[in-house]
Design an enzyme around this catalytic site. Structure first.
Site, PDB file in Angstrom:
ATOM      1  N   ASP A 114       0.861  -1.188   0.000  1.00 30.23           N
ATOM      2  CA  ASP A 114       0.000   0.000   0.000  1.00 30.23           C
ATOM      3  C   ASP A 114       0.894   1.232   0.000  1.00 30.23           C
ATOM      4  O   ASP A 114       1.679   1.449   0.927  1.00 30.23           O
ATOM      5  CB  ASP A 114      -0.899  -0.019   1.244  1.00 30.23           C
ATOM      6  CG  ASP A 114      -2.026   0.997   1.162  1.00 30.23           C
ATOM      7  OD1 ASP A 114      -2.201   1.602   0.097  1.00 30.23           O
ATOM      8  OD2 ASP A 114      -2.722   1.169   2.174  1.00 30.23           O
ATOM      9  N   ASP A 169      -2.798   2.549  -6.160  1.00 33.57           N
ATOM     10  CA  ASP A 169      -1.805   2.632  -5.091  1.00 33.57           C
ATOM     11  C   ASP A 169      -1.715   1.407  -4.176  1.00 33.57           C
ATOM     12  O   ASP A 169      -1.011   1.451  -3.171  1.00 33.57           O
ATOM     13  CB  ASP A 169      -2.056   3.875  -4.239  1.00 33.57           C
ATOM     14  CG  ASP A 169      -3.417   3.852  -3.555  1.00 33.57           C
ATOM     15  OD1 ASP A 169      -4.287   3.079  -3.981  1.00 33.57           O
ATOM     16  OD2 ASP A 169      -3.601   4.618  -2.585  1.00 33.57           O
ATOM     17  N   GLU A 170      -2.388   0.324  -4.520  1.00 35.91           N
ATOM     18  CA  GLU A 170      -2.254  -0.872  -3.685  1.00 35.91           C
ATOM     19  C   GLU A 170      -2.498  -2.137  -4.491  1.00 35.91           C
ATOM     20  O   GLU A 170      -3.203  -2.130  -5.497  1.00 35.91           O
ATOM     21  CB  GLU A 170      -3.203  -0.812  -2.477  1.00 35.91           C
ATOM     22  CG  GLU A 170      -4.672  -0.777  -2.825  1.00 35.91           C
ATOM     23  CD  GLU A 170      -5.564  -0.833  -1.582  1.00 35.91           C
ATOM     24  OE1 GLU A 170      -5.279  -1.619  -0.654  1.00 35.91           O
ATOM     25  OE2 GLU A 170      -6.571  -0.093  -1.559  1.00 35.91           O
TER      26      GLU A 170
END
Length: 360
Positions: free
Chosen positions: A14, A108-109
């Site tokens: 993350d 983003d993860e």
């Protein structure tokens, strides 16, 4: 603890305050300052906040007005999604140096299954450290990681030592880890359910584990069985490298609230055109059109219609959305409109994943 949770090594990566961190990297004058990506002092909603802004209680999904009230020094930054996608692609290329079993959740993860990996490294913990180091040196951003035997525990663990940290929860520590955890930290248990659990005397994982499956299903419906399983470390969902979106959407927040369906109809045409562009880029079509209306009081309403055939054309999207718009009178002035398409032709695709056991 079930043997089923001992079969995999899952990493959840993350990125730390991703959008805001990209802006601070590209514009050094904003480093160390409270910034919000998206929104403004008078309109809009915050998409992301830097850690400096979070200290003042600024959060994603907060109105720009409230964010500025919380932090008078807040700097609002216009989102640059093409830039975020560019950085995200660089990060994903790093992931694929270790495994092809990568399931992105957003820009983003992502989950990585490194049970078997391209480096032949038996330690998921060391792999996560190496990936985070490479992201920092090759991209210039920090990331946090959670490492465990399933996606659920890895997801929770990645939040444990944020920012720029990681936590490993090996098989024999999964149950103790979940038992001591506040119920609000359980991924998938939102604010409303948390308050309901508090009313039932469930404050920690240990409290949840003390309840029978029948009790949880009686008071929490179908989700009760899910809660019963996860608190025992049972979550068998595989990492899906070809994760298929269930819907594709486009939406727009207006500079001024709109009160007339005629003005909204004009905006729908533009949104339908933007959605068509996304659909055609990925060769996707669907049957269910949903109109999203967010009113000036921030309440949201959705209206849907399922067609007997697949569509991706802006004309048909706009025609169906317009029909939904006039389905009933508007409750308030409108600040946001969106069109999404679901029941997609991509849902027939399947991915087969084979996973083996190695020492953690």
């Amino acid at each position: 603890m079930s043997d089923e949770i001992n079969t995999r090594k899952i990493i959840h990566i993350d990125m730390d305050a991703f959008y805001a961190s990209v802006e601070q990297m590209d514009f050094p004058e904003w480093k160390g300052k409270p910034i919000a990506v998206g929104g403004s002092e008078t309109r809009g909603v915050v998409s992301a906040a830097s850690y400096e802004a979070r200290k003042y209680g600024v959060r994603s999904a907060m109105s720009g007005i409230q964010a500025k009230r919380n932090c008078p020094e807040l700097i609002f930054v216009k989102p640059r999604f093409e830039r975020y996608k560019e950085i995200s692609n660089k990060i994903r290329r790093i992931f694929h140096d270790y495994t092809d079993l990568v399931e992105p959740l957003s820009l983003d993860e992502a989950y990585l299954d490194v049970t078997q990996n391209k480096k032949g490294n038996p330690s998921a913990t060391l792999i996560a450290q190496e990936i985070r180091h490479r992201i920092a040196s090759e991209v210039g951003l920090t990331a946090s990681a959670g490492i465990s035997v399933n996606k659920f525990v890895a997801k929770i663990a990645s939040d444990y030592n944020k920012p720029n940290g990681q936590k490993t929860v090996p098989p024999d520590e999964v149950i103790p880890f979940l038992e001591q955890l506040d119920i609000s930290k359980f991924y998938g248990i939102g604010k409303v359910t948390t308050q309901k659990m508090y009313q039932h005397g469930i404050f920690t994982g240990k409290d949840l584990k003390a309840k029978t499956k029948d009790y949880l299903e009686q008071h929490f419906g179908k989700s009760g069985g899910f809660y019963y399983a996860i608190v025992r470390g049972i979550h068998n969902s595989a990492v899906k490298p070809n994760r298929i979106s269930k819907s594709v959407a486009a939406e727009h927040t207006f500079h001024e609230n709109l009160t007339s369906e005629i003005f909204l109809q004009e905006r729908l045409e533009r949104i339908a055109a933007a959605l068509e562009k996304r659909l055609k880029k990925h060769h996707i079509s669907g049957k269910t059109v949903t109109l999203k209306i967010k009113y000036s009081d921030f309440t949201t309403q959705t209206r849907s219609k399922t067609l007997p055939y697949f569509i991706a054309d802006k004309g048909l999207l706009n025609e169906t959305a317009r029909e939904l718009l006039y389905q009933e009178r508007l409750k308030e002035s409108v600040r946001l409109l969106g069109i999404s398409l679901s029941n997609l032709n991509t849902e027939i695709k399947k991915t087969v994943v084979v996973q083996l056991r190695f020492d953690f």
